[in-house]
Design a protein around this motif. Structure first.
Motif, PDB file in Angstrom:
ATOM      1  N   ASP A  29      34.077  36.278  44.288  1.00  0.00           N
ATOM      2  CA  ASP A  29      34.109  36.181  42.825  1.00  0.00           C
ATOM      3  C   ASP A  29      33.896  34.753  42.339  1.00  0.00           C
ATOM      4  OD1 ASP A  29      34.628  38.905  42.564  1.00  0.00           O
ATOM      5  OD2 ASP A  29      36.802  38.624  42.603  1.00  0.00           O
ATOM      6  N   SER A  60      40.777  44.085  44.555  1.00  0.00           N
ATOM      7  CA  SER A  60      40.560  44.247  43.126  1.00  0.00           C
ATOM      8  C   SER A  60      40.680  45.731  42.763  1.00  0.00           C
ATOM      9  CB  SER A  60      39.192  43.693  42.723  1.00  0.00           C
ATOM     10  OG  SER A  60      39.072  43.641  41.318  1.00  0.00           O
ATOM     11  N   HIS A  66      38.273  41.018  47.637  1.00  0.00           N
ATOM     12  CA  HIS A  66      37.549  39.988  46.902  1.00  0.00           C
ATOM     13  C   HIS A  66      38.096  38.623  47.295  1.00  0.00           C
ATOM     14  CE1 HIS A  66      35.534  42.437  43.570  1.00  0.00           C
ATOM     15  NE2 HIS A  66      36.172  43.333  44.312  1.00  0.00           N
ATOM     16  N   ARG A  95      42.367  41.669  39.284  1.00  0.00           N
ATOM     17  CA  ARG A  95      40.992  41.871  38.817  1.00  0.00           C
ATOM     18  C   ARG A  95      40.036  40.799  39.357  1.00  0.00           C
ATOM     19  NH1 ARG A  95      39.372  46.343  36.420  1.00  0.00           N
ATOM     20  NH2 ARG A  95      41.166  46.221  35.005  1.00  0.00           N
ATOM     21  N   LYS A  96      40.362  39.541  39.096  1.00  0.00           N
ATOM     22  CA  LYS A  96      39.517  38.426  39.532  1.00  0.00           C
ATOM     23  C   LYS A  96      40.302  37.141  39.418  1.00  0.00           C
ATOM     24  CE  LYS A  96      36.631  39.497  36.287  1.00  0.00           C
ATOM     25  NZ  LYS A  96      35.504  39.601  35.325  1.00  0.00           N
TER      26      LYS A  96
END
Length: 225
Positions: A29, A60, A66, A95-96
């Motif tokens: 990411d 994620s 990720h 999520r990130k």
């Protein structure tokens, strides 16, 4: 017993990286250099020298591994790495994780994108004191699932807090427990408001020079219509 307890974080790291080696794919990411990640910050050099960028791996919401990056105070790097290892082992979704330079240092844009971050040199809204984020001593995780709520104000505006949703923090969440175990404070425990995404650690006892204290109104964002 103390030696065994101290060995546990290291064991988690070894197991976690072992899982990564067996993984067929890790989605990257973020891949900044430290210089790129702090480009454009107004932070003074004597503050920047206390920062470092760490690489973190996490599952994620797509169920895949990720890899992201976070700029933080050097003294908090081990804590954050350990908690992320525990989240990965439990497949708790994030999520990130991307340095906020991607959003031109705008906290609101990062929150709306459900990005997790730490360092952002900025003042508390309506005040002259610096936020704990300015010192790399606070992190926001999964802001869409864990919003800032004060009265009728919700940040990010489209966020909804539901304890049954994936990636949401509660008092019983392993993430909350692990941060507290390491001496962190969770915004979900505040009384005048709730900042469920927010975790911070006060290093004043370690003689860290700080020019301001975190206020509960800590997100310098523009409310959207």
């Amino acid at each position: 017993m103390k030696k065994i307890t101290n060995f546990i974080p290291l064991l988690l790291i070894i197991i976690s990286y072992g899982c990564l080696e067996d993984s067929s794919e890790v989605i990257v990411d973020s891949h900044y250099t430290f210089e790129e990640a702090i480009k454009g910050t107004k932070a003074p050099e004597d503050l920047v020298k206390h920062l470092e960028m760490i690489t973190l791996t996490y599952y994620s919401f797509d169920g895949k591994l990720h890899q992201g990056q976070m700029v933080t105070h050097k003294d908090l790097a081990v804590d954050i790495k350990e908690v992320f290892m525990i989240m990965q082992a439990n497949k708790f979704p994030i999520r990130k994780v991307i340095p906020i330079v991607k959003y031109d240092w705008d906290d609101g844009s990062s929150l709306i994108d459900d990005n997790s971050s730490c360092f952002n040199y900025r003042q508390i809204t309506g005040e002259t004191n610096l936020s704990m984020h300015s010192l790399g001593l606070a992190i926001d995780l999964n802001p869409l699932e864990n919003p800032y709520i004060k009265g009728g104000i919700v940040l990010p505006p489209q966020a909804v807090y539901s304890i049954n949703s994936l990636g949401t923090f509660t008092e019983e969440s392993i993430v909350v427990k692990e941060f507290k175990k390491r001496g962190w404070e969770w915004g979900g425990n505040w009384n005048s408001l709730k900042d469920y995404q927010h975790f911070q650690k006060n290093l004043s006892q370690m003689k860290l020079r700080s020019s301001g204290e975190e206020s509960h109104t800590n997100h310098n964002v523009t409310l959207l219509p």
